[in-house]
Write an enzyme that holds these catalytic residues in place. Structure first.
Site, short mmCIF file in Angstrom:
data_model
loop_
_atom_site.label_atom_id
_atom_site.label_comp_id
_atom_site.label_asym_id
_atom_site.label_seq_id
_atom_site.Cartn_x
_atom_site.Cartn_y
_atom_site.Cartn_z
N LYS A 1 -11.24 -7.35 -11.52
CA LYS A 1 -11.78 -6.03 -11.89
C LYS A 1 -10.67 -5.03 -12.15
O LYS A 1 -10.83 -4.09 -12.90
CB LYS A 1 -12.77 -5.51 -10.86
CG LYS A 1 -12.23 -5.34 -9.48
CD LYS A 1 -13.31 -4.83 -8.56
CE LYS A 1 -12.97 -5.06 -7.10
NZ LYS A 1 -12.89 -6.47 -6.74
N LYS B 1 0.83 -1.22 0.00
CA LYS B 1 0.00 0.00 0.00
C LYS B 1 0.86 1.27 0.00
O LYS B 1 0.49 2.28 -0.59
CB LYS B 1 -0.93 0.03 1.22
CG LYS B 1 -2.02 -1.01 1.19
CD LYS B 1 -3.06 -0.69 0.14
CE LYS B 1 -4.09 -1.80 0.09
NZ LYS B 1 -4.96 -1.75 -1.07
N LYS C 1 -5.62 -13.94 -14.42
CA LYS C 1 -6.95 -14.27 -13.92
C LYS C 1 -7.91 -13.09 -14.12
O LYS C 1 -7.49 -11.94 -14.19
CB LYS C 1 -6.88 -14.70 -12.46
CG LYS C 1 -6.57 -13.59 -11.49
CD LYS C 1 -6.82 -14.05 -10.06
CE LYS C 1 -6.92 -12.82 -9.18
NZ LYS C 1 -7.85 -12.87 -8.11
P1 ADP Z 1 -10.84 -8.85 -7.94
O1 ADP Z 1 -9.74 -9.84 -8.20
O2 ADP Z 1 -11.72 -8.65 -9.11
O3 ADP Z 1 -10.33 -7.55 -7.37
P2 ADP Z 1 -11.53 -9.53 -5.26
O4 ADP Z 1 -10.07 -9.45 -4.99
O5 ADP Z 1 -12.44 -8.53 -4.64
O6 ADP Z 1 -11.75 -9.52 -6.85
O7 ADP Z 1 -11.98 -11.01 -4.93
C1 ADP Z 1 -13.09 -11.40 -4.19
C2 ADP Z 1 -13.07 -12.91 -4.15
O8 ADP Z 1 -13.18 -13.47 -5.47
C3 ADP Z 1 -11.78 -13.49 -3.58
O9 ADP Z 1 -12.12 -14.61 -2.79
C4 ADP Z 1 -11.00 -13.92 -4.79
O10 ADP Z 1 -10.12 -15.00 -4.53
C5 ADP Z 1 -12.10 -14.34 -5.74
N1 ADP Z 1 -11.67 -14.15 -7.14
C6 ADP Z 1 -11.53 -12.98 -7.77
N2 ADP Z 1 -11.15 -13.15 -9.05
C7 ADP Z 1 -11.04 -14.50 -9.24
C8 ADP Z 1 -10.70 -15.34 -10.36
N3 ADP Z 1 -10.41 -14.82 -11.55
N4 ADP Z 1 -10.71 -16.67 -10.18
C9 ADP Z 1 -11.03 -17.20 -8.98
N5 ADP Z 1 -11.36 -16.48 -7.90
C10 ADP Z 1 -11.38 -15.14 -8.01
#
Ligand code: ADP
Ligand code: TRP
Length: 332
Positions: free
Chosen positions: A197, A111, A194
């Site tokens: 967002k 951060k 992967k």
């Molecule tokens: P992002 O990666 O879009 O920022 P978050 O970090 O808020 O999403 O993730 C929220 C949940 O969704 C977490 O438990 C994360 O491991 C899961 N997650 C997010 N993207 C993926 C993905 N592409 N494949 C599997 N799990 C995911």
């Protein structure tokens, strides 16, 4: 029944990666465990959201999780800021968290780099707040990805230190929850890594988007010029499309396109068209439910209240016991 605690970040709309990587496991867990799932709105204050955005995001995430099947009767689904015991315990636990160890946390160091203009004390003590989220319900398990492992380790450290300081055997050590089998990783559409967002609009399939938007994103996904010899290994972006197909299409559809690929007869346009249609089949009923739930104020309010009541009951009991252990005694 064993307890599970997990925090959900109130950011953005849910995408396919969130569903297969997190929500689906929550749906299973709520059947098998005593679950406390909460929307971590206190944590999100470290980024200074505008008040209206904060509320709108929490609302949208609450509606989406409910629409996807989290059941307020089966698990405690609540908003973190509805639990006053949490900030109080956070104040107590901050007294035995050391600046040095907090500064060494990987997420804090990250951060400092990523938001150098806003290195607030809340970022430093983020692991303490997260530890409180977990310890306050005496969790046995916390489903966490790799990036949160260190926070869980710190949680155990803070709990054990409290026990030592007050010579009690009060907080237990929460363990990482490992799902049976491999954790699923949903690939993005732009061929890099992967679905996330933070990797951009074109990369993600968001549930609350219209058919045309979803179709376009899939049709625009990158492909190569096609296999030139039989059973050729797939390029990453092609492999990704097959992985997405495996999630939403019939087995026979997948086999069909695998065979075409192996024989060098594949037309990626057809593959993407089929993927788009199967994706929409999968998304539509969930999207419909999300849109209904978002409009249903009475349901949202009822669900949040049931969750808050359950979580407050558990948290207030812990708070009372902790105050006694610490030595606070009322004079009146
Ligand atoms: P992002 O990666 O879009 O920022 P978050 O970090 O808020 O999403 O993730 C929220 C949940 O969704 C977490 O438990 C994360 O491991 C899961 N997650 C997010 N993207 C993926 C993905 N592409 N494949 C599997 N799990 C995911
Ligand atoms: N830090 C977690 C994340 O960024 C969210 C979170 C907050 C959490 N408190 C928690 C997760 C307690 C599990 C348990 O994803």
């Amino acid at each position: 029944m064993e307890r599970v605690v997990s925090g959900i970040r109130p950011t953005g709309k849910l995408h396919l990666g969130n569903y297969f990587g997190a929500v689906k496991s929550f749906l299973q867990m709520q059947k098998d465990y005593d679950c406390y799932f909460f929307i971590a709105d206190l944590h999100s204050l470290t980024t200074h959201p505008k008040p209206a955005d904060l509320h709108a995001n929490v609302r949208s995430v609450l509606a989406e999780y409910l629409a996807m099947g989290l059941d307020p009767e089966q698990c405690a689904l609540f908003i973190q800021s509805d639990i006053p015991a949490i900030p109080e315990l956070y104040a107590y636990m901050n007294m035995n968290a050391y600046i040095g160890e907090l500064q060494r946390s990987t997420s804090f160091k990250e951060k400092i780099r990523s938001q150098a203009d806003n290195v607030n004390a809340g970022l430093l003590t983020y692991p303490v707040l997260m530890a409180v989220d977990i310890l306050v319900h005496h969790a046995d398990y916390v489903p966490v990805g790799k990036d949160q492992q260190q926070h869980l380790e710190m949680t155990r450290q803070f709990g054990n230190r409290f026990n030592r300081l007050y010579q009690v055997d009060y907080f237990k050590e929460p363990q990482a929850f490992s799902f049976s089998g491999e954790l699923i990783k949903v690939p993005g559409l732009t061929g890099q890594g992967k679905m996330s967002k933070s990797s951009g609009e074109a990369d993600t399939i968001i549930f609350n988007e219209d058919d045309e938007v979803i179709r376009k994103k899939i049709m625009r996904a990158k492909t190569d010029s096609g296999p030139t010899e039989e059973n050729q290994e797939k390029a990453v972006e092609i492999q990704n499309l097959f992985e997405l197909m495996a999630l939403v299409s019939e087995e026979s559809t997948l086999v069909h396109f695998e065979e075409l690929y192996a024989k060098c007869q594949i037309r990626y346009g057809d593959l993407k068209k089929q993927l788009a249609e199967d994706m929409l089949q999968f998304i539509r009923p969930i999207r419909q439910k999300i849109r209904e739930t978002e409009r249903d104020d009475a349901f949202l309010s009822k669900a949040a209240k049931i969750g808050a009541d359950k979580a407050n009951e558990s948290a207030n009991k812990t708070l009372k016991e902790v105050r006694e252990i610490i030595g606070f005694r009322k004079f009146y």
